[in-house]
Design a protein around this motif. Sequence first.
Motif, short mmCIF file in Angstrom:
data_model
loop_
_atom_site.label_atom_id
_atom_site.label_comp_id
_atom_site.label_asym_id
_atom_site.label_seq_id
_atom_site.Cartn_x
_atom_site.Cartn_y
_atom_site.Cartn_z
N PRO A 264 0.55 2.06 -4.41
CA PRO A 264 1.16 3.39 -4.64
C PRO A 264 2.15 3.75 -3.52
O PRO A 264 1.81 3.66 -2.34
CB PRO A 264 -0.03 4.34 -4.64
CG PRO A 264 -1.25 3.47 -4.75
CD PRO A 264 -0.87 2.17 -4.10
N ILE A 265 3.36 4.15 -3.91
CA ILE A 265 4.35 4.65 -2.95
C ILE A 265 4.98 5.90 -3.52
O ILE A 265 4.87 6.19 -4.71
CB ILE A 265 5.44 3.61 -2.63
CG1 ILE A 265 6.29 3.31 -3.87
CG2 ILE A 265 4.85 2.33 -2.06
CD1 ILE A 265 7.55 2.52 -3.58
N SER A 266 5.67 6.65 -2.67
CA SER A 266 6.36 7.87 -3.11
C SER A 266 7.74 7.52 -3.65
O SER A 266 8.45 6.67 -3.09
CB SER A 266 6.50 8.85 -1.95
OG SER A 266 7.30 9.95 -2.34
N ALA A 267 8.14 8.19 -4.72
CA ALA A 267 9.48 7.97 -5.28
C ALA A 267 10.57 8.33 -4.28
O ALA A 267 11.66 7.76 -4.32
CB ALA A 267 9.63 8.80 -6.55
N SER A 268 10.26 9.25 -3.38
CA SER A 268 11.25 9.67 -2.39
C SER A 268 11.54 8.60 -1.34
O SER A 268 12.51 8.70 -0.60
CB SER A 268 10.78 10.96 -1.70
OG SER A 268 9.57 10.72 -0.99
N SER A 269 10.71 7.56 -1.30
CA SER A 269 10.88 6.50 -0.30
C SER A 269 11.88 5.43 -0.73
O SER A 269 12.19 4.53 0.03
CB SER A 269 9.54 5.84 0.00
OG SER A 269 9.07 5.12 -1.14
#
Length: 309
Positions: A264-269
């Motif tokens: 899981p990662i943030s879309a903002s990254s």
Amino acid sequence: MMERKRVLVVGGSGYVGQHLLQGLLTLESKPYDLAFTYHTPINEISPLAFRVDLETGFGLSDISDAFGQPHVIVNCAALSVPRDCEMDPSAAMGVNVPHYLVKWLSSFSETPLLIHLSSDQVYEGVKSFYKEEDETVPVNVYGKSKVEAEQYISMNCLNYVILRSSIIYGPQTVSPVPKYLPIQSIDSVLSKKTKVDFFHDEFRCPVYVKDVVSIILTLITKCFSEGRHMQLLLNVGGPDRVSRVQMAEAVASVRGYNSSLINPISASSVNRAVKTPADISMDISRLIQVLDITPTSFIDGVRLTLASS
């Protein structure tokens, strides 16, 4: 003798268009003649086909001459890749806002029904479960082109249904399209048994393609049986609000992949060269109420999609 009805699928060579043509062709009782337009030729589908350029209107008069004036037009044609729209806003507006198509059908002796596929990307993405009456504040060119199309249709058509669809997923088409197919893509990367990044904070209500076909077929039947004009706007999503992580988890569950492969990662990254709304999940209660259709759950749709691969 009653005149046979005529149905035209605009963008019949695309992903939704091909699935819709298959649905229309396999109905046992067909009180209509069928034709479609294409941008890229396909040979595997049998109805009368017309080469049409929506940016210029080229080819529309050929339909009137050879097929006649359609009673129902389903517009599936679009530039639907947000990054491509961002790179060429003029083409996005030219294709996605159906100026020439609407002008053509407005010249008909009878008012046809226009069923137009719009997008959940008309919403800003700052809350969950958008309703049809919520303000449209698109954050990218693709969304802006879809809002402009909706406004143009509602101002210039007397008989229309606008369908705001979420991510449409399902089996590949008879004539394979180069379009990104989300479930097949997730399956492909997870099958390599290496860790893959997925966004945990970007939410959609993906809808199974055969549900979209059923919705359109129901609207066509309603048009022919009731004969009344419609001016209808519907959210067309699946019943589940899911993140990209949850989409991947569903594929992993069906295929038996280890869920630890999903990172899981943030879309903002990630810089994707186009702004993307965070949460454009939709309330589909109006769809269920008006058409008495309950879309397929996401996990069942994943099973059906992978079973057909």
